[in-house]
Motif scaffolding. Structure first.
Motif, PDB file in Angstrom:
ATOM      1  N   ILE A  55       7.412   4.796  -0.112  1.00 34.67           N
ATOM      2  CA  ILE A  55       7.491   3.547  -0.866  1.00 34.67           C
ATOM      3  C   ILE A  55       7.510   2.319   0.044  1.00 34.67           C
ATOM      4  N   GLU A  56       7.732   2.528   1.338  1.00 41.31           N
ATOM      5  CA  GLU A  56       7.692   1.403   2.272  1.00 41.31           C
ATOM      6  C   GLU A  56       6.267   1.000   2.608  1.00 41.31           C
ATOM      7  N   ASN A  57       5.338   1.932   2.495  1.00 42.83           N
ATOM      8  CA  ASN A  57       3.943   1.699   2.825  1.00 42.83           C
ATOM      9  C   ASN A  57       3.129   1.872   1.555  1.00 42.83           C
ATOM     10  N   THR A  58       2.406   0.838   1.146  1.00 46.22           N
ATOM     11  CA  THR A  58       1.695   0.882  -0.128  1.00 46.22           C
ATOM     12  C   THR A  58       0.264   1.400  -0.012  1.00 46.22           C
ATOM     13  N   ASP A  59      -0.157   1.844   1.165  1.00 43.77           N
ATOM     14  CA  ASP A  59      -1.504   2.397   1.315  1.00 43.77           C
ATOM     15  C   ASP A  59      -1.643   3.662   0.488  1.00 43.77           C
ATOM     16  N   GLU A  60      -2.875   3.970   0.105  1.00 41.49           N
ATOM     17  CA  GLU A  60      -3.142   5.190  -0.656  1.00 41.49           C
ATOM     18  C   GLU A  60      -2.788   6.432   0.163  1.00 41.49           C
ATOM     19  N   SER A  61      -2.963   6.373   1.463  1.00 40.80           N
ATOM     20  CA  SER A  61      -2.750   7.550   2.317  1.00 40.80           C
ATOM     21  C   SER A  61      -1.365   7.548   2.956  1.00 40.80           C
ATOM     22  N   SER A  62      -0.393   7.012   2.259  1.00 40.94           N
ATOM     23  CA  SER A  62       0.953   6.904   2.837  1.00 40.94           C
ATOM     24  C   SER A  62       1.823   8.099   2.450  1.00 40.94           C
ATOM     25  N   THR A  63       1.246   9.290   2.442  1.00 40.31           N
ATOM     26  CA  THR A  63       2.015  10.480   2.119  1.00 40.31           C
ATOM     27  C   THR A  63       2.728  10.984   3.360  1.00 40.31           C
TER      28      THR A  63
END
Length: 146
Positions: A55-63
Motif C-alpha cells: 500500500i506504500e507503493n501504488t504501482d501495478e507491480s508493487s507486489t
C-alpha cells in the motif's frame, strides 16, 4: 549422396535435442486469498509464500512477498499467532523472523474492529512493504478456515 546427407541431418538434429533436459517440478497450489489478489497464499511443496500488494507503493507491480517452509507445522502456528494477536489486551505488534524476512504483525482498531497488517523487511535487499488492513474474517479466508 542423398542418403548420407539425410543421415547426417538426423544425427545433427538428434544431438541438438540432447541438450534439452526435463526437470521435475513441484506443482503450485493457490490457497486462500483476500480481495482480487490483494493478499493471497501460494504453496509449493512445503514452502508457503504470502503475496500482498504494497500500500506504500501504488504501482501495478508493487507486489511483495514473504515465505517459509512448513517445518514443525509453522503454517498453522502462524495462523494461531495472528488470531491470538487479535485477542491480546492491550494489542501490541508481534515481530517474526523468517529465513529471508522480518515480518511485523501490526494490530490496530478501526471502527471498534481489530485489524492486522503485514509489515515486512527483506534481510538481503532491505526492501519494505505494508499490506492492507486485514480483519479476523480476512485472516480466516486467507488461511481457508471456517
Amino acid at each position: 549422396m542423398k542418403k548420407l546427407f539425410l543421415l547426417a541431418l538426423f544425427l545433427i538434429s538428434g544431438l541438438s535435442f540432447g541438450q534439452i533436459k526435463v526437470l521435475p517440478t513441484t506443482p503450485l497450489e493457490r490457497l486462500g486469498r483476500v480481495g482480487t489478489n490483494e493478499v493471497y497464499v501460494q504453496k509449493e511443496g512445503t514452502q508457503y509464500t504470502f503475496f500482498y500488494k504494497d500500500i506504500e507503493n501504488t504501482d501495478e507491480s508493487s507486489t511483495k512477498n514473504f515465505s517459509f517452509k512448513n517445518v514443525d507445522n509453522d503454517y498453522e502456528n502462524l495462523y494461531k499467532i495472528i488470531i491470538d494477536g487479535f485477542n491480546a489486551s492491550p494489542m501490541y505488534d508481534i515481530k517474526l523472523e523468517l529465513p529471508n524476512d522480518f515480518v511485523w504483525l501490526h494490530y490496530t482498531k478501526t471502527s471498534a474492529r481489530p485489524v492486522v497488517q503485514f509489515m515486512t523487511t527483506n534481510k538481503l535487499t532491505s526492501s519494505t512493504g505494508i499490506s492492507q488492513m486485514l480483519s479476523v474474517e480476512d485472516i480466516k479466508k486467507l488461511f481457508e478456515k471456517n
